[in-house]
Structure formats: structure tokens, C-alpha cells
Design a protein around this motif. Structure first.
Motif, PDB file in Angstrom:
ATOM      1  N   GLU A 222       0.831  -1.210   0.000  1.00 31.61           N
ATOM      2  CA  GLU A 222       0.000   0.000   0.000  1.00 31.61           C
ATOM      3  C   GLU A 222       0.863   1.255   0.000  1.00 31.61           C
ATOM      4  O   GLU A 222       0.615   2.201  -0.751  1.00 31.61           O
ATOM      5  CB  GLU A 222      -0.920  -0.003   1.219  1.00 31.61           C
ATOM      6  N   LYS A 223       1.902   1.260   0.841  1.00 33.58           N
ATOM      7  CA  LYS A 223       2.758   2.445   0.940  1.00 33.58           C
ATOM      8  C   LYS A 223       3.551   2.652  -0.351  1.00 33.58           C
ATOM      9  O   LYS A 223       3.683   3.788  -0.828  1.00 33.58           O
ATOM     10  CB  LYS A 223       3.705   2.290   2.129  1.00 33.58           C
ATOM     11  N   ALA A 224       4.058   1.586  -0.938  1.00 33.20           N
ATOM     12  CA  ALA A 224       4.826   1.707  -2.188  1.00 33.20           C
ATOM     13  C   ALA A 224       3.950   2.264  -3.313  1.00 33.20           C
ATOM     14  O   ALA A 224       4.399   3.077  -4.122  1.00 33.20           O
ATOM     15  CB  ALA A 224       5.402   0.350  -2.577  1.00 33.20           C
ATOM     16  N   ALA A 225       2.692   1.828  -3.358  1.00 30.26           N
ATOM     17  CA  ALA A 225       1.773   2.345  -4.374  1.00 30.26           C
ATOM     18  C   ALA A 225       1.513   3.829  -4.152  1.00 30.26           C
ATOM     19  O   ALA A 225       1.440   4.620  -5.112  1.00 30.26           O
ATOM     20  CB  ALA A 225       0.469   1.562  -4.354  1.00 30.26           C
ATOM     21  N   GLN A 226       1.386   4.232  -2.894  1.00 36.91           N
ATOM     22  CA  GLN A 226       1.191   5.648  -2.582  1.00 36.91           C
ATOM     23  C   GLN A 226       2.400   6.478  -3.006  1.00 36.91           C
ATOM     24  O   GLN A 226       2.261   7.659  -3.336  1.00 36.91           O
ATOM     25  CB  GLN A 226       0.933   5.830  -1.087  1.00 36.91           C
ATOM     26  N   TRP A 227       3.577   5.877  -3.012  1.00 35.09           N
ATOM     27  CA  TRP A 227       4.790   6.579  -3.411  1.00 35.09           C
ATOM     28  C   TRP A 227       5.017   6.524  -4.920  1.00 35.09           C
ATOM     29  O   TRP A 227       6.062   6.931  -5.395  1.00 35.09           O
ATOM     30  CB  TRP A 227       5.986   5.998  -2.681  1.00 35.09           C
ATOM     31  N   GLY A 228       4.044   6.020  -5.657  1.00 29.95           N
ATOM     32  CA  GLY A 228       4.106   6.076  -7.109  1.00 29.95           C
ATOM     33  C   GLY A 228       4.649   4.853  -7.796  1.00 29.95           C
ATOM     34  O   GLY A 228       4.790   4.845  -9.024  1.00 29.95           O
ATOM     35  N   ALA A 229       4.951   3.792  -7.053  1.00 33.47           N
ATOM     36  CA  ALA A 229       5.528   2.590  -7.652  1.00 33.47           C
ATOM     37  C   ALA A 229       4.464   1.779  -8.383  1.00 33.47           C
ATOM     38  O   ALA A 229       3.273   1.859  -8.085  1.00 33.47           O
ATOM     39  CB  ALA A 229       6.195   1.730  -6.583  1.00 33.47           C
ATOM     40  N   ASP A 230       4.932   0.991  -9.332  1.00 36.48           N
ATOM     41  CA  ASP A 230       4.102  -0.016  -9.999  1.00 36.48           C
ATOM     42  C   ASP A 230       4.257  -1.293  -9.185  1.00 36.48           C
ATOM     43  O   ASP A 230       5.290  -1.964  -9.254  1.00 36.48           O
ATOM     44  CB  ASP A 230       4.590  -0.199 -11.433  1.00 36.48           C
ATOM     45  N   VAL A 231       3.231  -1.637  -8.407  1.00 31.93           N
ATOM     46  CA  VAL A 231       3.366  -2.676  -7.384  1.00 31.93           C
ATOM     47  C   VAL A 231       2.590  -3.931  -7.767  1.00 31.93           C
ATOM     48  O   VAL A 231       1.413  -3.865  -8.130  1.00 31.93           O
ATOM     49  CB  VAL A 231       2.862  -2.171  -6.011  1.00 31.93           C
ATOM     50  N   THR A 232       3.273  -5.073  -7.655  1.00 31.88           N
ATOM     51  CA  THR A 232       2.619  -6.374  -7.768  1.00 31.88           C
ATOM     52  C   THR A 232       2.773  -7.092  -6.438  1.00 31.88           C
ATOM     53  O   THR A 232       3.884  -7.220  -5.924  1.00 31.88           O
ATOM     54  CB  THR A 232       3.233  -7.228  -8.888  1.00 31.88           C
ATOM     55  N   LEU A 233       1.658  -7.530  -5.882  1.00 33.38           N
ATOM     56  CA  LEU A 233       1.647  -8.222  -4.592  1.00 33.38           C
ATOM     57  C   LEU A 233       1.260  -9.674  -4.816  1.00 33.38           C
ATOM     58  O   LEU A 233       0.160  -9.973  -5.266  1.00 33.38           O
ATOM     59  CB  LEU A 233       0.654  -7.540  -3.656  1.00 33.38           C
ATOM     60  N   ILE A 234       2.197 -10.578  -4.526  1.00 37.71           N
ATOM     61  CA  ILE A 234       1.924 -12.014  -4.625  1.00 37.71           C
ATOM     62  C   ILE A 234       1.585 -12.499  -3.218  1.00 37.71           C
ATOM     63  O   ILE A 234       2.428 -12.494  -2.333  1.00 37.71           O
ATOM     64  CB  ILE A 234       3.126 -12.768  -5.202  1.00 37.71           C
ATOM     65  N   SER A 235       0.332 -12.899  -3.034  1.00 38.37           N
ATOM     66  CA  SER A 235      -0.175 -13.140  -1.688  1.00 38.37           C
ATOM     67  C   SER A 235      -0.589 -14.583  -1.480  1.00 38.37           C
ATOM     68  O   SER A 235      -1.314 -15.158  -2.295  1.00 38.37           O
ATOM     69  CB  SER A 235      -1.375 -12.224  -1.420  1.00 38.37           C
ATOM     70  N   GLY A 236      -0.148 -15.142  -0.353  1.00 31.89           N
ATOM     71  CA  GLY A 236      -0.688 -16.398   0.112  1.00 31.89           C
ATOM     72  C   GLY A 236      -2.085 -16.181   0.657  1.00 31.89           C
ATOM     73  O   GLY A 236      -2.605 -15.051   0.642  1.00 31.89           O
ATOM     74  N   PRO A 237      -2.742 -17.220   1.171  1.00 30.98           N
ATOM     75  CA  PRO A 237      -4.120 -17.107   1.649  1.00 30.98           C
ATOM     76  C   PRO A 237      -4.228 -16.268   2.923  1.00 30.98           C
ATOM     77  O   PRO A 237      -3.753 -16.675   3.985  1.00 30.98           O
ATOM     78  CB  PRO A 237      -4.532 -18.564   1.897  1.00 30.98           C
ATOM     79  N   VAL A 238      -4.816 -15.087   2.811  1.00 31.04           N
ATOM     80  CA  VAL A 238      -5.040 -14.194   3.950  1.00 31.04           C
ATOM     81  C   VAL A 238      -6.455 -13.631   3.861  1.00 31.04           C
ATOM     82  O   VAL A 238      -7.113 -13.738   2.831  1.00 31.04           O
ATOM     83  CB  VAL A 238      -4.021 -13.035   3.978  1.00 31.04           C
ATOM     84  N   GLU A 244      -5.163  -0.388  -2.519  1.00 31.65           N
ATOM     85  CA  GLU A 244      -5.513   0.385  -3.705  1.00 31.65           C
ATOM     86  C   GLU A 244      -4.328   0.467  -4.662  1.00 31.65           C
ATOM     87  O   GLU A 244      -3.172   0.579  -4.244  1.00 31.65           O
ATOM     88  CB  GLU A 244      -5.928   1.804  -3.303  1.00 31.65           C
ATOM     89  N   ASN A 245      -4.636   0.423  -5.948  1.00 26.64           N
ATOM     90  CA  ASN A 245      -3.651   0.615  -7.015  1.00 26.64           C
ATOM     91  C   ASN A 245      -2.522  -0.418  -6.975  1.00 26.64           C
ATOM     92  O   ASN A 245      -1.375  -0.101  -7.324  1.00 26.64           O
ATOM     93  CB  ASN A 245      -3.062   2.032  -6.953  1.00 26.64           C
ATOM     94  N   VAL A 246      -2.852  -1.615  -6.560  1.00 25.08           N
ATOM     95  CA  VAL A 246      -1.877  -2.704  -6.484  1.00 25.08           C
ATOM     96  C   VAL A 246      -2.421  -3.904  -7.256  1.00 25.08           C
ATOM     97  O   VAL A 246      -3.564  -4.301  -7.067  1.00 25.08           O
ATOM     98  CB  VAL A 246      -1.598  -3.100  -5.019  1.00 25.08           C
ATOM     99  N   GLU A 247      -1.578  -4.478  -8.123  1.00 19.35           N
ATOM    100  CA  GLU A 247      -1.955  -5.725  -8.789  1.00 19.35           C
ATOM    101  C   GLU A 247      -1.711  -6.876  -7.818  1.00 19.35           C
ATOM    102  O   GLU A 247      -0.612  -7.008  -7.274  1.00 19.35           O
ATOM    103  CB  GLU A 247      -1.131  -5.947 -10.054  1.00 19.35           C
ATOM    104  N   ILE A 248      -2.716  -7.699  -7.604  1.00 18.10           N
ATOM    105  CA  ILE A 248      -2.557  -8.786  -6.646  1.00 18.10           C
ATOM    106  C   ILE A 248      -2.651 -10.129  -7.361  1.00 18.10           C
ATOM    107  O   ILE A 248      -3.497 -10.334  -8.231  1.00 18.10           O
ATOM    108  CB  ILE A 248      -3.603  -8.696  -5.513  1.00 18.10           C
ATOM    109  N   VAL A 249      -1.718 -11.022  -7.020  1.00 17.05           N
ATOM    110  CA  VAL A 249      -1.689 -12.377  -7.555  1.00 17.05           C
ATOM    111  C   VAL A 249      -1.825 -13.313  -6.363  1.00 17.05           C
ATOM    112  O   VAL A 249      -0.981 -13.317  -5.468  1.00 17.05           O
ATOM    113  CB  VAL A 249      -0.370 -12.657  -8.305  1.00 17.05           C
ATOM    114  N   ARG A 250      -2.882 -14.100  -6.337  1.00 20.57           N
ATOM    115  CA  ARG A 250      -3.131 -14.964  -5.186  1.00 20.57           C
ATOM    116  C   ARG A 250      -2.611 -16.382  -5.472  1.00 20.57           C
ATOM    117  O   ARG A 250      -2.886 -16.954  -6.524  1.00 20.57           O
ATOM    118  CB  ARG A 250      -4.618 -14.992  -4.851  1.00 20.57           C
ATOM    119  N   VAL A 251      -1.854 -16.912  -4.517  1.00 22.20           N
ATOM    120  CA  VAL A 251      -1.290 -18.254  -4.632  1.00 22.20           C
ATOM    121  C   VAL A 251      -1.581 -19.018  -3.350  1.00 22.20           C
ATOM    122  O   VAL A 251      -2.034 -18.443  -2.352  1.00 22.20           O
ATOM    123  CB  VAL A 251       0.228 -18.203  -4.900  1.00 22.20           C
TER     124      VAL A 251
END
Length: 407
Positions: A222-238, A244-251
């Protein structure tokens, strides 16, 4: 700073007087503030007080349309850049968690798509009640952020956690969220983040996992996206909503996470591996449910591929950040990991230390750098730890040829 719009929802409790001060300080700081009050809140402070502090109309009746061309609660919901509920009573938290909209505050909260921050204030035992805890967890899962109450003497006479956070602190948090000072720090940088646990399956019913909640990785994303980065979040089951403004890949499994990371590794400028990935998995996964048998059961495990080590072996330009959750000899294990994984930074903590565990909203960490320097942080929110980590990364990501020398 462009004038940002704060919608302040005030619910009934003695802490309403702090919301008057909060309105005044936000207005003085240059924010455009509009206030909605519940009927209970109006028992403590009149709408006229908030009108004087905000220099805007105050709303309290869903059916009182001040402009016949607009539906008030929808207009306010769309107007806000940020919605703050302060103080938030147990009653309002319960309503919001269960989708109840029976007054101007709750109706507007259900209609808004803006970020919602909730600042609880109540008796210490109310705050600790299982129903309140469950409702707070539900709202966390919806993506709402909580401003934790502070500890001290409460109006009811108890001493404990339940005081509305001080207006100065809330204003500082809002300013950090909405100000433009960080907006371009990571512009055009691609940041890949892993978060949460993995699950290693035994059969269709059972799996091995760990206590990681994913909160730290999600806060960094979230913070990296707020700082203008192009963020991809690869997430385990949570049970967390995507920032906001983050691409999420669920694994699910360690192998799925490894594949997802390496598919995106070459394009990344920074990789932050905050996920708690399983080191072992069952050697055999059964297609049908295992039935219990008499006596003990033995199960054979095999190593999973070490993702961080593999990334370190193949990196060329990337800044590589790993995490070390330890229970003893934290510094020894952090430095060893820094060297053996060819990482640039290791973020280490002792999960036995109060406030530094997996599922909480705070952390106590130390950053270990490949040049031998380190920076220890005190107890901070995970959002603040995320900000501190990105500040440590900035000099590396903006330096030519970073991350190429092996220790």
C-alpha cells in the motif's frame, strides 16, 4: 498541498469533544472538512460547534436534503478523499461490520468508495469484548484501517486501552496519507512483494501452514503504491483486501509462489520477500482424505525450493529484501541470511517480543544492510515500518548497478 477533503463521522461518546479539536486542527491545516453526526453524538456537542470549526454544514438526518438536486449521503460519500470515524463507538463498529445502515453516518459509510479510517473510543472491557473484536476483524478484512485507541484514564473511571487517539496524532496520520510529499519517490519503479503464509497440502482436507497474517507485506504494498511505484503483490491465503492501485496475484503453495515470483522477477526493480514460505512440504499428497488409524502416525517431508536464495543467485539489477522472523539469536541469523541469500537488506524481528508477532498491527524490527550497517526501530505500526523500509530502499533503487556484489 491541494486542498484535500475529509469527511468526519462523529458517533456518540464523551470523546466527541476531541473530535471538535480534530475538526479545528484539520481546518487549520488546510483540509476541507465536513461532519456527519449521530443523534447520540449530538447529546454531547451541538452541530453548531462543528459548523463553526469546519465552516461547512453539518449533517445528521438522512432525510434532510440541503440541496434538492443531490442525495446528501451519496454526495458526501463521493465527495470525500478520506472518511474518518472518530470517535467510533462499539455500536457503530458493529453496524458497519454487519452492513446495517439506519442513520446518516452508517448509510454514508456503506456508500463511500474512499478509504475509511476508524478511531475507536470506549470502555476498556467493551473494546476487549469478543463481539467487538470480531467486528473489528471483519472491518479489517473489508480494507478499513484502524487508529488504535491509546491507554490511560477513561471517562468511566477505568484505566486501560480505550481512549480516542489524540487529535494531533490523527492529523499527522491523515497528513502522511494525503500529502503529496511521497507521491513520486518511487515513480516508474516496479516493486514485487510477497506476503502471507503458504499452505502445503496433505490431502483434500488437511494442510500445513503458519501464523503469518500478511499485514506487513500488505502495508508495504500500500505504501509503495502511494509513493508512485508499480506494485505487484503475490499473496498467500489471507483475509485482507487488496490495497488500492496494487496488482494482486493470489497463490496457495510455496511452489505456486516461486513460479509467480520468477515470472515477474526480470522486470522488477525491487523484490521484497515478506511472505512466510514453508521450508518443507509433505513428500506425498493424497487425493483422498486420510483416515485415522490406531497408534502414532509418521509423515515424511521434503524441502521446498528456497525462493529468496534462488532470487539472490539470479539477480542482476534488482534490490532484494528478505525477512527473518526469529525466536532467538536474531542478529546472528539475520546476518547469516543476508550473506547466504545475497540479499541487500534483511528485516529481522523476534516474534516472541510483545508487539512484534505475526497477527498484530505493530512490529519491532531491525534493518540489516549488506554494507554492515543496521537500523533498529522501536515499536511502530506496520504502516510506519513499511514507510521506514521504503526509505531504506530508496538510496539503493536509485543507485546504478545496485545489488550486484556478493558478500
Amino acid at each position: 498541498m491541494m486542498k484535500k477533503r475529509i469527511l468526519l463521522c462523529v458517533t456518540g461518546g464523551i470523546a466527541v469533544y476531541k473530535s471538535v479539536a480534530l475538526t479545528s486542527k484539520l481546518s487549520q491545516a488546510g483540509y476541507d472538512v465536513k461532519v456527519i453526526m449521530t443523534k447520540s453524538a449530538m447529546q454531547f456537542v451541538t452541530p453548531l460547534t462543528f459548523q463553526a470549526m469546519s465552516r461547512n454544514d453539518v449533517y445528521f438526518d438522512t432525510f434532510d436534503e440541503k440541496d434538492s438536486a443531490k442525495i446528501a449521503h451519496i454526495d458526501l460519500a463521493d465527495w470525500a478523499d478520506l472518511v474518518v470515524v472518530a470517535p467510533a463507538t462499539a455500536n457503530t463498529i458493529g453496524k458497519l461490520a454487519n452492513g446495517i445502515a439506519d442513520d446518516m453516518v452508517t448509510t454514508t459509510l456503506l456508500a463511500t468508495t474512499a478509504p475509511v479510517w476508524i478511531a475507536p473510543a470506549m470502555n476498556v472491557h467493551m473494546y476487549d469484548h469478543p463481539a467487538v473484536k470480531k467486528n473489528i476483524d471483519t472491518l479489517h478484512a473489508f480494507g478499513h484501517r484502524f487508529i488504535e485507541p491509546s491507554e490511560g484514564f477513561l471517562a468511566c473511571g477505568y484505566i486501560g486501552k480505550g481512549r480516542l487517539e489524540e487529535p494531533e496524532k490523527i492529523v499527522a496520520l491523515i497528513h502522511d496519507k494525503l500529502s503529496d510529499q511521497h507521491m513520486y519517490k518511487l515513480k516508474n519503479k516496479k516493486i514485487l512483494i510477497t506476503a502471507g503464509p503458504t499452505r502445503e497440502h496433505v490431502d483434500p482436507v488437511r494442510f500445513f501452514t503458519n501464523h503469518s497474517s500478511g499485514k506487513m507485506g500488505y502495508a508495504i504494498a500500500e505504501k509503495a503504491a502511494q509513493w508512485g511505484a508499480d506494485v505487484t503483490l503475490i499473496s498467500g491465503p489471507v483475509s485482507l483486501s487488496a490495497p488500492e492501485n496494487v496488482e494482486i496475484v493470489r497463490v496457495d503453495t510455496a511452489e505456486e509462489m516461486r513460479i509467480a515470483v520468477f515470472e515477474r522477477y526480470r522486470e522488477a526493480d525491487v523484490v521484497i520477500k515478506s511472505a512466510a514460505v514453508a521450508d518443507y512440504r509433505p513428500s506425498v499428497q493424497y487425493d483422498e482424505k486420510m483416515k485415522k488409524q490406531e497408534g502414532p502416525m509418521k509423515m515424511e517431508f521434503e524441502r521446498t525450493i528456497d525462493i529468496l536464495k534462488s532470487l539472490g543467485e539470479e539477480k542482476d539489477h534488482q534490490v532484494l529484501v528478505g525477512f527473518a522472523a526469529e525466536t532467538q539469536d536474531v542478529e546472528y541469523h539475520a546476518i547469516k541470511k543476508l550473506q547466504s541469500k545475497n540479499a541487500d537488506i534483511i528485516v529481522a524481528n523476534n516474534i516472541k517480543q510483545e508487539g512484534a508477532g505475526f497477527s498484530g498491527d505493530t512490529n519491532i524490527v531491525t534493518f540489516y544492510h549488506r554494507d554492515g550497517t543496521k537500523k533498529a526501530l522501536t515499536l511502530l505500526s506496520k504502516e510506519k515500518v513499511a514507510e521506514e523500509l521504503l526509505e531504506e530502499i530508496l538510496p539503493l533503487v536509485n543507485r546504478e548497478g545496485q545489488g550486484q556484489d556478493v558478500l
